[in-house]
Write a protein that holds these residues in place. Structure first.
Motif, mmCIF file in Angstrom:
data_model
loop_
_atom_site.group_PDB
_atom_site.id
_atom_site.type_symbol
_atom_site.label_atom_id
_atom_site.label_comp_id
_atom_site.label_asym_id
_atom_site.label_seq_id
_atom_site.Cartn_x
_atom_site.Cartn_y
_atom_site.Cartn_z
ATOM 1 N N ALA A 172 0.801 -1.227 0.000
ATOM 2 C CA ALA A 172 0.000 0.000 0.000
ATOM 3 C C ALA A 172 0.834 1.277 0.000
ATOM 4 C CB ALA A 172 -0.952 -0.005 1.193
ATOM 5 N N ASP A 173 2.015 1.259 0.616
ATOM 6 C CA ASP A 173 2.844 2.470 0.701
ATOM 7 C C ASP A 173 3.808 2.630 -0.473
ATOM 8 O OD1 ASP A 173 1.630 3.218 3.079
ATOM 9 O OD2 ASP A 173 3.059 2.082 4.297
ATOM 10 N N ALA A 174 3.844 1.656 -1.369
ATOM 11 C CA ALA A 174 4.734 1.740 -2.535
ATOM 12 C C ALA A 174 4.208 2.795 -3.509
ATOM 13 C CB ALA A 174 4.831 0.380 -3.220
ATOM 14 N N PRO A 175 5.118 3.462 -4.250
ATOM 15 C CA PRO A 175 4.673 4.507 -5.177
ATOM 16 C C PRO A 175 3.822 3.987 -6.333
ATOM 17 C CG PRO A 175 7.034 4.103 -5.411
ATOM 18 C CD PRO A 175 6.575 3.331 -4.216
ATOM 19 N N ASP A 176 3.925 2.713 -6.654
ATOM 20 C CA ASP A 176 3.137 2.146 -7.747
ATOM 21 C C ASP A 176 2.170 1.077 -7.220
ATOM 22 O OD1 ASP A 176 5.114 0.415 -7.015
ATOM 23 O OD2 ASP A 176 5.749 -0.082 -9.044
ATOM 24 N N ALA A 177 1.599 1.332 -6.039
ATOM 25 C CA ALA A 177 0.697 0.376 -5.409
ATOM 26 C C ALA A 177 -0.592 0.230 -6.205
ATOM 27 C CB ALA A 177 0.379 0.829 -3.988
ATOM 28 N N ASN A 197 2.190 -8.241 -13.439
ATOM 29 C CA ASN A 197 3.132 -8.397 -12.332
ATOM 30 C C ASN A 197 2.395 -8.525 -11.001
ATOM 31 O OD1 ASN A 197 5.301 -8.316 -14.062
ATOM 32 N ND2 ASN A 197 5.761 -6.153 -13.689
ATOM 33 N N PHE A 198 1.349 -7.691 -10.824
ATOM 34 C CA PHE A 198 0.563 -7.772 -9.602
ATOM 35 C C PHE A 198 -0.073 -9.153 -9.475
ATOM 36 C CE2 PHE A 198 -3.351 -7.730 -7.236
ATOM 37 C CZ PHE A 198 -3.049 -6.998 -6.103
ATOM 38 N N GLY A 250 -5.069 2.304 -8.792
ATOM 39 C CA GLY A 250 -3.871 2.783 -8.115
ATOM 40 C C GLY A 250 -3.007 3.559 -9.070
ATOM 41 N N SER A 251 -1.783 3.821 -8.652
ATOM 42 C CA SER A 251 -0.862 4.611 -9.474
ATOM 43 C C SER A 251 0.097 3.685 -10.198
ATOM 44 C CB SER A 251 -0.088 5.603 -8.596
ATOM 45 O OG SER A 251 0.607 4.922 -7.586
ATOM 46 N N VAL A 252 0.211 3.901 -11.493
ATOM 47 C CA VAL A 252 1.077 3.062 -12.312
ATOM 48 C C VAL A 252 2.085 3.933 -13.035
ATOM 49 C CG1 VAL A 252 1.164 1.525 -14.302
ATOM 50 C CG2 VAL A 252 -0.666 1.298 -12.642
ATOM 51 N N ARG A 253 3.347 3.561 -12.929
ATOM 52 C CA ARG A 253 4.394 4.216 -13.714
ATOM 53 C C ARG A 253 4.828 3.225 -14.775
ATOM 54 N NH1 ARG A 253 8.617 5.675 -9.171
ATOM 55 N NH2 ARG A 253 8.112 3.527 -8.715
ATOM 56 N N GLY A 254 4.700 3.616 -16.007
ATOM 57 C CA GLY A 254 5.097 2.710 -17.082
ATOM 58 C C GLY A 254 3.909 1.973 -17.663
ATOM 59 N N ASP A 255 4.176 0.774 -18.150
ATOM 60 C CA ASP A 255 3.177 -0.004 -18.874
ATOM 61 C C ASP A 255 2.120 -0.578 -17.931
ATOM 62 O OD1 ASP A 255 2.521 -3.011 -20.063
ATOM 63 O OD2 ASP A 255 2.602 -1.439 -21.588
ATOM 64 N N GLU A 256 0.847 -0.219 -18.156
ATOM 65 C CA GLU A 256 -0.236 -0.670 -17.274
ATOM 66 C C GLU A 256 -0.439 -2.178 -17.351
ATOM 67 O OE1 GLU A 256 -3.674 1.559 -18.315
ATOM 68 O OE2 GLU A 256 -2.788 3.470 -17.747
ATOM 69 N N ARG A 257 -0.354 -2.728 -18.562
ATOM 70 C CA ARG A 257 -0.563 -4.169 -18.728
ATOM 71 C C ARG A 257 0.502 -4.949 -17.960
ATOM 72 N NH1 ARG A 257 1.198 -8.279 -22.026
ATOM 73 N NH2 ARG A 257 -0.350 -9.847 -22.582
ATOM 74 N N GLU A 258 1.735 -4.528 -18.095
ATOM 75 C CA GLU A 258 2.825 -5.207 -17.392
ATOM 76 C C GLU A 258 2.635 -5.097 -15.880
ATOM 77 O OE1 GLU A 258 7.682 -4.933 -16.945
ATOM 78 O OE2 GLU A 258 6.696 -3.915 -18.623
#
Length: 200
Positions: free
Chosen positions: A65-70, A193-194, A181-189
């Motif tokens: 939850a606290d990660a920038p790309d959570a 990954n999640f 949530g917030s995604v940096r980069g490719d949303e599909r990837e």
């Protein structure tokens, strides 16, 4: 003197119009930026999730939850059936949700609201469903039965089709997952990954 007053009045009108246009431009820019920062990424599965998979995914999301790309998952599915209430029944579509109901059914309620995350006993109805089941749309707090379970109405939204949003009980056989949530980069990837990291 009258010409000066008219000119001043037109100047005020022009400034007000510019401020309104500037405000609109800012609002649209902010909304676009918010949409990029908080995307909704949908994953669809052929087999329903087990309760253990859903619980593990929620626990994994809480740890990140606290990660920038959570990312946070919402699980849901649609099914058709018969809703019953107040001695009436209606053929309807139900959207069973575990998580943020607004992701699975982006409806804006005119009375009350959608059931909150973790609200297994709550539901919301389209106005059409409310009229078919109760003969009115002021039905927040009343009970609806669906597939042997009783739900309390939390809200009603505009809608011409009989649709219900229901809090999903454990083991409901949910097959869709939306990630917010917030995604940096490719949303599909990021979504894949999640899913892999959460054991899905």
């Amino acid at each position: 003197m009258a010409a000066v007053e008219r000119a001043a009045r037109w100047l005020c009108v022009g400034l007000a119009a510019l401020l309104c246009l500037g405000g609109l431009a800012w609002a649209f820019t902010w909304a676009d930026a918010a949409a990029r920062c908080w995307p909704v990424i949908g994953l669809r599965y052929a087999q329903p999730f087990t309760e253990e998979q859903v619980r593990q995914a929620e626990e994994y999301a809480a740890k990140q939850a606290d990660a920038p790309d959570a990312l946070w998952p919402t699980f849901w599915k649609e099914e058709t059936g018969t809703a019953r209430a107040d001695g009436r029944e209606a053929a309807a579509t139900a959207v069973l949700v575990r998580g943020d109901a607004a992701l699975a059914m982006p409806a804006r309620c005119v009375r009350g609201g959608l059931p909150g995350a973790g609200d297994e006993a709550g539901c919301a109805l389209s106005r059409q469903a409310a009229w078919q089941l109760f003969g009115a749309d002021d039905v927040v707090g009343l009970a609806v039965d669906w597939n042997g379970r009783r739900y309390t109405v939390r809200g009603v939204w505009e809608g011409n089709d009989p649709v219900l949003v229901l809090g999903a009980a454990p083991g409901a056989g949910l097959v869709n997952m939306d990630l917010s949530g917030s995604v940096r980069g490719d949303e599909r990837e990021a979504a894949l990954n999640f899913a892999a990291a959460a054991g899905l």
